[in-house]
Scaffold this active site. Structure first.
Site, mmCIF file in Angstrom:
data_model
loop_
_atom_site.group_PDB
_atom_site.id
_atom_site.type_symbol
_atom_site.label_atom_id
_atom_site.label_comp_id
_atom_site.label_asym_id
_atom_site.label_seq_id
_atom_site.Cartn_x
_atom_site.Cartn_y
_atom_site.Cartn_z
ATOM 1 C CG ASP A 81 52.870 -34.763 123.902
ATOM 2 O OD1 ASP A 81 51.673 -34.422 123.854
ATOM 3 O OD2 ASP A 81 53.269 -35.929 123.705
ATOM 4 C CG HIS A 178 49.037 -42.351 125.730
ATOM 5 N ND1 HIS A 178 48.059 -41.804 126.512
ATOM 6 C CD2 HIS A 178 49.400 -41.381 124.847
ATOM 7 C CE1 HIS A 178 47.846 -40.553 126.132
ATOM 8 N NE2 HIS A 178 48.635 -40.259 125.118
ATOM 9 C CB VAL A 229 53.683 -41.734 115.938
ATOM 10 C CG1 VAL A 229 54.475 -43.027 115.838
ATOM 11 C CG2 VAL A 229 52.440 -41.805 115.052
#
Ligand SMILES: [Zn+2]
Length: 279
Positions: A81, A178, A229
């Site tokens: 990520d 975020h 998430v």
């Protein structure tokens, strides 16, 4: 079972549900995510963010993921990520990740295209899927601020970006950020609808935590196939640890952390309508 993210998200897009993507930061969190996905018969994207590499290396995470998913039957992608640096992304591919994100969203359009194309060429050669971001989702992974603010995604630019880079899925900026919010954010659903109409690949929403279940459900209905998430898992751990009181000791905390990750992920699988889709 570990799979590439491309088909997983194309199926989600076709069937109208969203797949949860969760950043694991150690063996306990990773194991919790694998277990809950198998229990709920829902696909999951097990992610490791580049900013969390000080906790666990890509190689360690890949080895653990192979062990934990060995006897599982639901599709799980192992995803790197927010890959910012070329070397770390290539290391993740080499370690066995089935998917990577190249995040050059803070660069201008041409540079974002150039860096993304470079990773797409390498990743696709070894059947690894690629996510990139156009526009910029503000805030920093897991809290804080990256100082860049948010830049909403332009639909036309998104189309051009996908055509020029060949990415498998696209992270868009439509009002989320975020980290944790002070209130519930206002999402630009019109923009999302417009993007979903013209972009052919599955869309990704970062900053899902605290965005409100209704908002997220609607985003999925309008064309989001992957939702990130992270902060909400940390928040659930904190709340449940506090609830347990002062008597908890040592490994009790680890147990609460594991159960909290499962609780949070299970909740969102329901919201994103992915629970039970892998029968
Ligand atoms: Zn993100």
């Amino acid at each position: 079972m570990l799979v590439n993210m491309k088909e997983m998200l194309q199926t989600a897009k076709a069937e109208g549900y969203g797949v949860i993507a969760t950043d694991a930061w150690n063996s306990t969190s990773l194991k919790a995510m694998v277990e809950i996905a198998q229990e709920k018969k829902a696909p999951i994207i097990l992610s490791l963010a580049e900013v969390h590499l000080s906790n666990i290396t890509a190689k360690e995470m890949a080895e653990l993921a192979k062990i934990y998913t060995k006897d599982t039957t639901v599709p799980m992608a192992l995803h790197f990520d927010h890959g910012m640096t070329f070397d770390e992304i290539v290391k993740a591919i080499h370690a066995g990740f089935t998917s990577v994100m190249i995040d050059a969203s803070s660069c201008d359009f041409e540079e974002n295209v150039r860096r993304t194309k470079e990773i797409v060429k390498i990743a696709h050669a070894v059947n690894v899927s690629v996510e990139a971001e156009i526009g910029h989702v503000g805030g920093a992974e897991g809290g804080g601020d990256d100082g860049l603010g948010s830049l909403l995604t332009d639909p036309e630019e998104a189309v051009r970006f996908v055509q020029e880079t060949g990415v498998d899925c696209l992270a868009v900026s439509v009002g989320t950020a975020h980290g944790l919010y002070t209130g519930i954010p206002k999402l630009d659903f019109e923009r999302l609808e417009e993007i979903a109409k013209v972009v052919s690949v599955p869309l990704v929403l970062h900053g899902g935590s605290g965005s409100g279940d209704e908002n997220l459900r609607k985003a999925v209905e309008l064309g989001i196939s992957k939702i990130n998430v992270f902060s909400d898992m940390l928040k659930t751990i904190e709340v449940n640890t506090e609830k347990a009181g002062e008597d908890i000791f040592g490994l009790d905390r680890e147990k609460i952390a594991k159960e909290s990750v499962k609780e949070c992920v299970a909740h969102y699988m329901k919201v994103f309508k992915s629970e039970g889709v892998c029968q």
